[in-house]
Design an enzyme around this catalytic site. Structure first.
Site, PDB file in Angstrom:
ATOM      1  N   LYS A  53       1.080  -1.443   0.030  1.00 25.61           N
ATOM      2  CA  LYS A  53      -0.080  -0.178  -0.091  1.00 25.61           C
ATOM      3  C   LYS A  53       0.834   1.303   0.041  1.00 25.61           C
ATOM      4  O   LYS A  53       2.053   1.212   0.317  1.00 25.61           O
ATOM      5  CB  LYS A  53      -0.819   0.045   1.130  1.00 25.61           C
ATOM      6  CG  LYS A  53      -1.853  -1.303   1.199  1.00 25.61           C
ATOM      7  CD  LYS A  53      -2.877  -1.161   2.635  1.00 25.61           C
ATOM      8  CE  LYS A  53      -3.657  -2.285   2.407  1.00 25.61           C
ATOM      9  NZ  LYS A  53      -4.553  -2.443   3.503  1.00 25.61           N
ATOM     10  N   TYR A  93     -12.651  -3.214  -2.716  1.00 29.34           N
ATOM     11  CA  TYR A  93     -13.274  -3.118  -1.409  1.00 29.34           C
ATOM     12  C   TYR A  93     -14.706  -3.036  -1.499  1.00 29.34           C
ATOM     13  O   TYR A  93     -15.335  -2.386  -0.519  1.00 29.34           O
ATOM     14  CB  TYR A  93     -12.755  -1.960  -0.673  1.00 29.34           C
ATOM     15  CG  TYR A  93     -11.316  -2.199  -0.206  1.00 29.34           C
ATOM     16  CD1 TYR A  93     -10.773  -3.417   0.397  1.00 29.34           C
ATOM     17  CD2 TYR A  93     -10.162  -0.945  -0.281  1.00 29.34           C
ATOM     18  CE1 TYR A  93      -9.476  -3.363   0.934  1.00 29.34           C
ATOM     19  CE2 TYR A  93      -9.019  -1.278   0.243  1.00 29.34           C
ATOM     20  CZ  TYR A  93      -8.583  -2.522   0.843  1.00 29.34           C
ATOM     21  OH  TYR A  93      -7.203  -2.757   1.217  1.00 29.34           O
ATOM     22  N   PHE A 101     -15.054   4.044   8.072  1.00 33.23           N
ATOM     23  CA  PHE A 101     -13.737   4.177   7.675  1.00 33.23           C
ATOM     24  C   PHE A 101     -13.604   4.292   5.819  1.00 33.23           C
ATOM     25  O   PHE A 101     -12.293   4.569   5.571  1.00 33.23           O
ATOM     26  CB  PHE A 101     -12.583   3.250   8.430  1.00 33.23           C
ATOM     27  CG  PHE A 101     -13.003   2.007   8.031  1.00 33.23           C
ATOM     28  CD1 PHE A 101     -12.469   1.375   6.936  1.00 33.23           C
ATOM     29  CD2 PHE A 101     -13.770   1.163   8.762  1.00 33.23           C
ATOM     30  CE1 PHE A 101     -12.516   0.312   6.605  1.00 33.23           C
ATOM     31  CE2 PHE A 101     -14.035  -0.235   8.750  1.00 33.23           C
ATOM     32  CZ  PHE A 101     -13.537  -0.860   7.472  1.00 33.23           C
ATOM     33  N   ARG A 129      -1.451 -14.706   4.287  1.00 40.62           N
ATOM     34  CA  ARG A 129      -2.376 -14.063   5.252  1.00 40.62           C
ATOM     35  C   ARG A 129      -1.581 -14.327   6.897  1.00 40.62           C
ATOM     36  O   ARG A 129      -1.452 -13.343   7.423  1.00 40.62           O
ATOM     37  CB  ARG A 129      -3.675 -14.545   5.460  1.00 40.62           C
ATOM     38  CG  ARG A 129      -4.906 -14.293   4.417  1.00 40.62           C
ATOM     39  CD  ARG A 129      -5.081 -13.125   4.366  1.00 40.62           C
ATOM     40  NE  ARG A 129      -5.908 -12.393   5.435  1.00 40.62           N
ATOM     41  CZ  ARG A 129      -6.509 -11.263   5.510  1.00 40.62           C
ATOM     42  NH1 ARG A 129      -6.420 -10.182   4.498  1.00 40.62           N
ATOM     43  NH2 ARG A 129      -7.329 -10.656   6.492  1.00 40.62           N
ATOM     44  N   THR A 135      -5.525  -7.904  10.340  1.00 40.80           N
ATOM     45  CA  THR A 135      -5.697  -6.747   9.812  1.00 40.80           C
ATOM     46  C   THR A 135      -5.257  -5.336  10.643  1.00 40.80           C
ATOM     47  O   THR A 135      -4.628  -4.550  10.266  1.00 40.80           O
ATOM     48  CB  THR A 135      -7.489  -6.393   9.753  1.00 40.80           C
ATOM     49  OG1 THR A 135      -7.708  -7.680   9.046  1.00 40.80           O
ATOM     50  CG2 THR A 135      -7.590  -5.096   9.289  1.00 40.80           C
ATOM     51  N   ARG A 146       2.605  -7.068   9.017  1.00 44.05           N
ATOM     52  CA  ARG A 146       2.024  -5.996   9.870  1.00 44.05           C
ATOM     53  C   ARG A 146       2.883  -5.937  11.205  1.00 44.05           C
ATOM     54  O   ARG A 146       2.580  -4.567  11.747  1.00 44.05           O
ATOM     55  CB  ARG A 146       0.398  -5.974   9.921  1.00 44.05           C
ATOM     56  CG  ARG A 146       0.096  -5.756   8.487  1.00 44.05           C
ATOM     57  CD  ARG A 146      -1.524  -6.498   8.420  1.00 44.05           C
ATOM     58  NE  ARG A 146      -2.064  -5.984   7.143  1.00 44.05           N
ATOM     59  CZ  ARG A 146      -3.283  -6.445   6.770  1.00 44.05           C
ATOM     60  NH1 ARG A 146      -3.878  -7.540   7.263  1.00 44.05           N
ATOM     61  NH2 ARG A 146      -3.773  -5.982   5.343  1.00 44.05           N
ATOM     62  N   ASN A 156      -1.734  -0.321   7.300  1.00 44.13           N
ATOM     63  CA  ASN A 156      -1.170  -1.501   7.696  1.00 44.13           C
ATOM     64  C   ASN A 156      -0.250  -2.006   6.524  1.00 44.13           C
ATOM     65  O   ASN A 156      -0.144  -3.189   6.605  1.00 44.13           O
ATOM     66  CB  ASN A 156      -2.277  -2.404   8.165  1.00 44.13           C
ATOM     67  CG  ASN A 156      -3.297  -2.633   7.143  1.00 44.13           C
ATOM     68  OD1 ASN A 156      -3.186  -2.056   6.034  1.00 44.13           O
ATOM     69  ND2 ASN A 156      -4.373  -3.272   7.471  1.00 44.13           N
ATOM     70  N   HIS A 159      -1.399  -5.528   1.559  1.00 47.07           N
ATOM     71  CA  HIS A 159      -2.942  -6.332   1.321  1.00 47.07           C
ATOM     72  C   HIS A 159      -2.552  -7.488   1.033  1.00 47.07           C
ATOM     73  O   HIS A 159      -1.703  -7.848   0.192  1.00 47.07           O
ATOM     74  CB  HIS A 159      -3.790  -5.546   0.080  1.00 47.07           C
ATOM     75  CG  HIS A 159      -4.848  -6.508  -0.317  1.00 47.07           C
ATOM     76  ND1 HIS A 159      -6.095  -6.699   0.358  1.00 47.07           N
ATOM     77  CD2 HIS A 159      -5.031  -7.434  -1.224  1.00 47.07           C
ATOM     78  CE1 HIS A 159      -6.810  -7.428  -0.246  1.00 47.07           C
ATOM     79  NE2 HIS A 159      -6.199  -7.922  -1.288  1.00 47.07           N
ATOM     80  N   GLU A 170      -9.828 -10.745  -7.141  1.00 52.35           N
ATOM     81  CA  GLU A 170      -8.844  -9.475  -6.921  1.00 52.35           C
ATOM     82  C   GLU A 170      -7.792  -9.520  -8.150  1.00 52.35           C
ATOM     83  O   GLU A 170      -7.493  -8.608  -8.788  1.00 52.35           O
ATOM     84  CB  GLU A 170      -8.295  -9.689  -5.780  1.00 52.35           C
ATOM     85  CG  GLU A 170      -9.106  -9.104  -4.500  1.00 52.35           C
ATOM     86  CD  GLU A 170      -8.675  -9.288  -3.255  1.00 52.35           C
ATOM     87  OE1 GLU A 170      -7.540  -9.713  -2.954  1.00 52.35           O
ATOM     88  OE2 GLU A 170      -9.539  -9.135  -2.261  1.00 52.35           O
TER      89      GLU A 170
HETATM   90  P1  DAT Z   1      -7.490  -6.898   5.461  1.00 50.93           P
HETATM   91  O1  DAT Z   1      -6.753  -5.777   4.894  1.00 50.93           O
HETATM   92  O2  DAT Z   1      -6.852  -7.598   6.597  1.00 50.93           O
HETATM   93  O3  DAT Z   1      -8.080  -8.311   4.605  1.00 50.93           O
HETATM   94  P2  DAT Z   1     -10.161  -5.828   5.678  1.00 50.93           P
HETATM   95  O4  DAT Z   1     -10.218  -6.322   4.344  1.00 50.93           O
HETATM   96  O5  DAT Z   1     -11.165  -6.124   6.606  1.00 50.93           O
HETATM   97  O6  DAT Z   1      -8.827  -6.133   6.270  1.00 50.93           O
HETATM   98  O7  DAT Z   1     -10.074  -4.163   5.580  1.00 50.93           O
HETATM   99  C1  DAT Z   1      -9.351  -3.803   4.172  1.00 50.93           C
HETATM  100  C2  DAT Z   1      -8.703  -2.602   4.684  1.00 50.93           C
HETATM  101  O8  DAT Z   1      -9.454  -1.491   5.425  1.00 50.93           O
HETATM  102  C3  DAT Z   1      -7.786  -2.676   6.022  1.00 50.93           C
HETATM  103  O9  DAT Z   1      -6.534  -3.304   5.377  1.00 50.93           O
HETATM  104  C4  DAT Z   1      -7.543  -1.483   6.756  1.00 50.93           C
HETATM  105  C5  DAT Z   1      -8.885  -0.910   6.402  1.00 50.93           C
HETATM  106  N1  DAT Z   1      -9.726  -1.095   7.715  1.00 50.93           N
HETATM  107  C6  DAT Z   1     -10.309  -2.291   8.166  1.00 50.93           C
HETATM  108  N2  DAT Z   1     -10.707  -2.030   9.479  1.00 50.93           N
HETATM  109  C7  DAT Z   1     -10.678  -0.769   9.636  1.00 50.93           C
HETATM  110  C8  DAT Z   1     -11.061   0.110  10.797  1.00 50.93           C
HETATM  111  N3  DAT Z   1     -11.744  -0.328  11.930  1.00 50.93           N
HETATM  112  N4  DAT Z   1     -10.452   1.395  10.617  1.00 50.93           N
HETATM  113  C9  DAT Z   1      -9.742   1.686   9.692  1.00 50.93           C
HETATM  114  N5  DAT Z   1      -9.106   0.878   8.613  1.00 50.93           N
HETATM  115  C10 DAT Z   1     -10.046  -0.024   8.560  1.00 50.93           C
HETATM  116 MG    MG Z   2      -9.600  -8.075   2.972  1.00 52.09          MG
END
Ligand code: DAT
Ligand code: MG
Length: 194
Positions: A53, A93, A101, A129, A135, A146, A156, A159, A170
């Site tokens: 990212k 997403y 967020f 993963r 996350t 991370r 973080n 991805h 994806e």
């Molecule tokens: P991951 O990236 O571990 O697959 P995700 O798909 O649930 O997690 O979320 C995608 C991204 O969105 C994540 O890497 C960071 C952001 N994100 C997720 N939860 C968040 C939160 N509570 N506050 C801020 N950003 C968040």
């Molecule tokens: Mg995800």
């Protein structure tokens, strides 16, 4: 001895297509197969999308992240740097667009270039993963990407697709089929049974 003969062949006779064929014939087929690209790999193994990212790119972490996947034994089959559009992000997403967020996530993900990669190998979706970590970096163990490089869920670093179906979706979203390279990695049989 064999190598010497192969190396001196061109000095002894004018190089020709026949000479090339002779040289190839003298190499064990297995050695040549290791370096051939685009050959018919029997089964394309599992693939996943990994993306560094904008915070990871800005912090010059791309090399260290690639190194972890190479060291583990996975094979890189696609790589590009791009400025991500809001349109691509909304598809990537799609399950998060209603989250509070989401707009700050879009601001962050479009704040600079991203390095997107497709990695291939046995169990790569689940293993990556684990390598990337949870996350929220606050919950990520040391040794994960991370856990080693980030503090807050909003920054973080990387991805990683979270399921086989997600990975396929994806990869198709981020890459065109022609941008993914089928190639034989010479140590494939050392890191995996098949
Ligand atoms: P991951 O990236 O571990 O697959 P995700 O798909 O649930 O997690 O979320 C995608 C991204 O969105 C994540 O890497 C960071 C952001 N994100 C997720 N939860 C968040 C939160 N509570 N506050 C801020 N950003 C968040
Ligand atoms: Mg995800």
């Amino acid at each position: 001895m064999l190598l010497q003969r192969v190396m001196f062949l061109p000095l002894l006779s004018p190089w020709s297509r026949q000479t090339t064929r002779n040289v190839i014939a003298r190499f064990p087929a297995v050695q040549l197969a290791h370096f051939r690209s685009n050959s018919s790999v029997a089964n394309v193994k599992e693939r996943t999308l990994i993306a560094v990212k904008p915070d990871g790119v800005q912090r010059r972490l791309v090399g260290q992240i690639i190194r972890r996947f190479e060291r583990r034994g996975f094979k890189l089959v696609g790589l590009k740097m791009l400025q991500v559009s809001e349109e691509l992000l909304s598809q990537h997403y799609c399950q998060l667009t209603q989250k509070p967020f989401y707009s700050s996530l879009v601001d962050y993900m479009t704040s600079g270039p991203v390095v997107a990669m497709v990695w291939e190998g046995h169990n790569v979706v689940q293993s990556s993963r684990v390598m990337v970590g949870p996350t929220n970096p606050a919950a990520a163990p040391a040794g994960t990407v991370r856990g080693d490089f980030s503090l807050h869920v909003s920054r973080n670093v990387v991805h990683a697709s979270d399921s086989l179906e997600g990975a396929q979706r994806e990869i198709e979203l981020w890459f065109q089929g022609k941008d993914l390279v089928k190639w034989d990695c010479w140590d494939q049989t050392l890191t995996c049974e098949k």
